[in-house]
Write a protein that holds these residues in place. Structure first.
Motif, short mmCIF file in Angstrom:
data_model
loop_
_atom_site.label_atom_id
_atom_site.label_comp_id
_atom_site.label_asym_id
_atom_site.label_seq_id
_atom_site.Cartn_x
_atom_site.Cartn_y
_atom_site.Cartn_z
N VAL A 1 6.09 48.38 -0.34
CA VAL A 1 5.29 47.48 -1.16
C VAL A 1 4.37 46.72 -0.20
O VAL A 1 4.84 46.09 0.74
CB VAL A 1 6.17 46.51 -1.97
N ARG A 2 3.07 46.81 -0.46
CA ARG A 2 2.08 46.15 0.40
C ARG A 2 1.21 45.22 -0.44
O ARG A 2 0.93 45.50 -1.60
CB ARG A 2 1.14 47.18 1.03
N ASP A 3 0.78 44.13 0.18
CA ASP A 3 -0.20 43.27 -0.46
C ASP A 3 -1.17 42.75 0.58
O ASP A 3 -0.90 42.78 1.78
CB ASP A 3 0.47 42.12 -1.24
N ASP A 4 -2.32 42.30 0.12
CA ASP A 4 -3.36 41.78 1.02
C ASP A 4 -3.38 40.25 1.03
O ASP A 4 -4.41 39.64 1.26
CB ASP A 4 -4.73 42.34 0.65
N GLY A 5 -2.22 39.65 0.83
CA GLY A 5 -2.11 38.20 0.74
C GLY A 5 -2.00 37.51 2.08
O GLY A 5 -2.34 38.06 3.14
N GLN A 6 -1.48 36.30 2.04
CA GLN A 6 -1.48 35.39 3.19
C GLN A 6 -0.42 35.68 4.24
O GLN A 6 -0.42 35.08 5.31
CB GLN A 6 -1.33 33.96 2.71
N GLY A 7 0.53 36.57 3.96
CA GLY A 7 1.57 36.89 4.93
C GLY A 7 2.58 35.77 5.07
O GLY A 7 2.67 34.85 4.26
N GLY A 8 3.37 35.85 6.14
CA GLY A 8 4.37 34.83 6.42
C GLY A 8 5.71 35.05 5.74
O GLY A 8 6.60 34.22 5.85
N ALA A 9 5.89 36.19 5.06
CA ALA A 9 7.18 36.48 4.43
C ALA A 9 8.21 36.78 5.52
O ALA A 9 7.87 37.36 6.55
CB ALA A 9 7.06 37.67 3.48
N SER A 10 9.45 36.37 5.29
CA SER A 10 10.49 36.65 6.29
C SER A 10 11.85 36.77 5.63
O SER A 10 12.05 36.35 4.49
CB SER A 10 10.52 35.56 7.36
N THR A 11 12.77 37.33 6.40
CA THR A 11 14.15 37.46 5.93
C THR A 11 15.03 36.36 6.53
O THR A 11 16.24 36.53 6.62
CB THR A 11 14.72 38.85 6.30
N ASP A 12 14.43 35.24 6.90
CA ASP A 12 15.22 34.12 7.42
C ASP A 12 16.28 33.72 6.40
O ASP A 12 16.09 33.85 5.19
CB ASP A 12 14.33 32.91 7.72
N SER A 13 17.37 33.21 6.91
CA SER A 13 18.50 32.83 6.07
C SER A 13 18.05 31.93 4.93
O SER A 13 17.27 30.99 5.13
CB SER A 13 19.53 32.09 6.93
N GLY A 14 18.52 32.23 3.75
CA GLY A 14 18.21 31.41 2.59
C GLY A 14 17.02 31.91 1.79
O GLY A 14 16.79 31.45 0.68
#
Length: 131
Positions: free
Chosen positions: A80-93
């Motif tokens: 799944v790709r998007d051209d948005g602002q980014g910054g997604a992560s799998t950090d705890s929570g």
């Protein structure tokens, strides 16, 4: 969750096209599968993409998105790709951390590539099991 009727009756392509139609940005969907995977794997793939598209709607500020699903040997892959602002992560929570944990429980994997400023690409792998 309960599988939607369109997933049970018509498979991932139709079901994900329906989910994509509810996303707040235009989403292109490409499903390249010769056969359907086992119902449990198909359901996990469906709910994974559904959650990722909800995240795009809520957080990404994207203008467009794309979903691709294919099989490689004994794995079902989805991206799944998007051209948005980014910054997604799998950090705890985070919701992505929970998604990664759920995929891991069935020998799956979630990889997030989302630099600040975007774009975001999330790839998931699931074991292929025949229907």
């Amino acid at each position: 969750g309960i599988h939607p009727a369109v997933l049970t009756d018509r498979g991932l392509d139709a079901a994900l096209s329906s989910v994509a139609g509810r996303c707040t940005v235009p989403v292109a969907v490409q499903v390249d599968l010769d056969t359907r995977p086992a119902a449990a794997i198909e359901g996990i793939a469906y709910f994974t993409v559904s959650e990722l598209l909800q995240n795009i709607s809520k957080h990404s500020r994207a203008r467009t998105a794309r979903v691709e699903i294919w099989r490689s040997a004994d794995r079902l892959l989805l991206q799944v790709r998007d051209d948005g602002q980014g910054g997604a992560s799998t950090d705890s929570g985070s919701g992505l951390a929970g998604l990664a944990e759920r995929l891991g429980s069935v020998d799956g994997l979630l990889v997030v590539d989302s630099p600040a400023g975007g774009p975001t690409t999330i790839t998931a792998e699931l074991p292929w099991r025949d229907r």
